[in-house]
Design a protein around this motif. Sequence first.
Motif, PDB file in Angstrom:
ATOM      1  N   SER A  82      33.949  51.557 -27.651  1.00 51.71           N
ATOM      2  CA  SER A  82      34.734  50.310 -27.656  1.00 51.71           C
ATOM      3  C   SER A  82      34.544  49.600 -28.981  1.00 51.71           C
ATOM      4  O   SER A  82      35.421  48.871 -29.442  1.00 51.71           O
ATOM      5  CB  SER A  82      34.269  49.334 -26.582  1.00 51.71           C
ATOM      6  N   ASP A  83      33.373  49.805 -29.559  1.00 50.68           N
ATOM      7  CA  ASP A  83      33.074  49.090 -30.794  1.00 50.68           C
ATOM      8  C   ASP A  83      34.088  49.422 -31.892  1.00 50.68           C
ATOM      9  O   ASP A  83      34.515  48.538 -32.623  1.00 50.68           O
ATOM     10  CB  ASP A  83      31.649  49.408 -31.252  1.00 50.68           C
ATOM     11  N   TYR A 108      28.747  39.475 -24.999  1.00 47.32           N
ATOM     12  CA  TYR A 108      28.454  40.689 -25.758  1.00 47.32           C
ATOM     13  C   TYR A 108      28.355  40.365 -27.249  1.00 47.32           C
ATOM     14  O   TYR A 108      29.250  39.725 -27.813  1.00 47.32           O
ATOM     15  CB  TYR A 108      29.577  41.680 -25.486  1.00 47.32           C
ATOM     16  N   TYR A 111      31.174  41.059 -30.683  1.00 38.37           N
ATOM     17  CA  TYR A 111      32.333  40.286 -31.167  1.00 38.37           C
ATOM     18  C   TYR A 111      31.932  39.461 -32.386  1.00 38.37           C
ATOM     19  O   TYR A 111      32.647  39.420 -33.394  1.00 38.37           O
ATOM     20  CB  TYR A 111      32.890  39.356 -30.079  1.00 38.37           C
ATOM     21  N   ASN A 156      28.756  40.424 -19.858  1.00 43.28           N
ATOM     22  CA  ASN A 156      27.419  40.816 -20.280  1.00 43.28           C
ATOM     23  C   ASN A 156      26.893  39.705 -21.183  1.00 43.28           C
ATOM     24  O   ASN A 156      27.585  39.363 -22.144  1.00 43.28           O
ATOM     25  CB  ASN A 156      27.528  42.133 -21.070  1.00 43.28           C
ATOM     26  N   ASP A 181      37.414  42.447 -22.151  1.00 46.48           N
ATOM     27  CA  ASP A 181      36.488  43.579 -22.232  1.00 46.48           C
ATOM     28  C   ASP A 181      36.037  43.921 -20.813  1.00 46.48           C
ATOM     29  O   ASP A 181      35.279  43.181 -20.196  1.00 46.48           O
ATOM     30  CB  ASP A 181      35.312  43.181 -23.127  1.00 46.48           C
ATOM     31  N   TYR A 184      32.494  46.856 -17.587  1.00 46.49           N
ATOM     32  CA  TYR A 184      31.789  46.988 -16.299  1.00 46.49           C
ATOM     33  C   TYR A 184      32.730  46.938 -15.100  1.00 46.49           C
ATOM     34  O   TYR A 184      32.275  46.774 -13.970  1.00 46.49           O
ATOM     35  CB  TYR A 184      30.726  45.881 -16.189  1.00 46.49           C
ATOM     36  N   SER A 210      31.167  54.647 -21.459  1.00 46.13           N
ATOM     37  CA  SER A 210      29.718  54.535 -21.667  1.00 46.13           C
ATOM     38  C   SER A 210      28.934  54.074 -20.445  1.00 46.13           C
ATOM     39  O   SER A 210      27.725  54.253 -20.396  1.00 46.13           O
ATOM     40  CB  SER A 210      29.424  53.548 -22.800  1.00 46.13           C
ATOM     41  N   LYS A 211      29.571  53.421 -19.486  1.00 52.05           N
ATOM     42  CA  LYS A 211      28.803  52.831 -18.390  1.00 52.05           C
ATOM     43  C   LYS A 211      29.054  53.617 -17.100  1.00 52.05           C
ATOM     44  O   LYS A 211      28.336  54.549 -16.811  1.00 52.05           O
ATOM     45  CB  LYS A 211      29.155  51.338 -18.259  1.00 52.05           C
ATOM     46  N   ARG A 219      30.427  58.554 -27.112  1.00 49.13           N
ATOM     47  CA  ARG A 219      31.165  57.466 -27.785  1.00 49.13           C
ATOM     48  C   ARG A 219      32.668  57.577 -27.543  1.00 49.13           C
ATOM     49  O   ARG A 219      33.407  58.101 -28.373  1.00 49.13           O
ATOM     50  CB  ARG A 219      30.889  57.459 -29.303  1.00 49.13           C
TER      51      ARG A 219
END
Length: 351
Positions: A82-83, A108, A111, A156, A181, A184, A210-211, A219
């Motif tokens: 996501s980054d 998070y 950002y 988060n 975002d 989760y 990733s989760k 990635r």
Amino acid sequence: MKTTFNVQNLVRANIKTLKPYASARDEYKDATTSEMIFLDANENPFENGVNRYPDPQQRSVKELLSTIKNIDSEQILLGNGSDEVLDLIFRAFCEPNQDNIITLPPTYGMYAVLANINAIENRAVLLTKGFQPEVAAILKEVDENSKILFLCSPNNPSGNSFTAEIVEDLLTKFNGLVVIDEAYIDFSEQNSWLEKLAQFPNLIITQTLSKAYGLAGIRLGVCYASEEIIKILNRIKPPYNVNELTQQRALERLSKTAVVANEVSEIKQQRTLVLKALKTVSCIQRIHPTDCNFVMVQVDHATARYKQLIAKGIVVRNRTTQALCENCLRLTIGTPLENQQLIQALIEISL
Ligand SMILES: *Cc1c(COP(=O)(O)O)cnc(C)c1O
């Protein structure tokens, strides 16, 4: 419904006029299906499984995601986590040293980091004590250079989801892009905002493998938005940003949705057990509601408790320096055995 929004007004001037790089695989696309002889990309011809460049548009992965999420492939962009997706959004829409973004701490950290890297002002507006966005306070910070509002829901590190009414209010009233975002979302009882994409042309949703999907190591980040927004992001993404091994592993996992669903269900059951057990731990003063695969708890002395857990071989995240998170620890839900050991350790250090 949002009717007067035109995303082209938000695109940076240099991106509008940019001539994108055309790779060999952009020019001739049917690399996997055809019997052609490929002498166009200066690859080593001897097969080893990864001697060829990957599909720059990751069409097989997108097709699967398109079916699973019930959304058009043209509304999907994939990135190296996501980054990378978030960074692409910054670079497409935010003019350095001129534009600003709005973030809602505690949230998070990426950002703010990406804003910094891209020389974009970050206007931070604290969430309420119940960790919800405060619409009036947010809108007060908005000016004509406010390009993006970041909503992390479920959030988060607090763990809660934002209420649908508040999010919808922001989507309607903020005339820049709203990035939700949803890293989760699979652990949450709330609906994804995916089904509202048609209604809000300024909405961008990011998710990740990733989760819940258990693939942090490969990635792979996913971005869903209008076809128009995805086209803009596609113009600036590096040609081969998602490597072949990542695409293969993602395909494998995405074709086993039942396995993923089982793991998510087990994590949620474990979450219920952990939440119940945490109530009996005397150094814990507050357990925050969670829609995630972690829970944020407030303890008597976060840094001391963090160190005591380390001494017992358990690493949690100390969030005490984050806004509204004084003396808070973030605990990821692990395997049943790991969770038992965490609870046992917390009980022992509380004695
Ligand atoms: C973990 C996490 C991500 C995932 O980022 P990747 O780069 O896809 O691994 C994104 N957003 C939030 C809020 C997260 O906690």
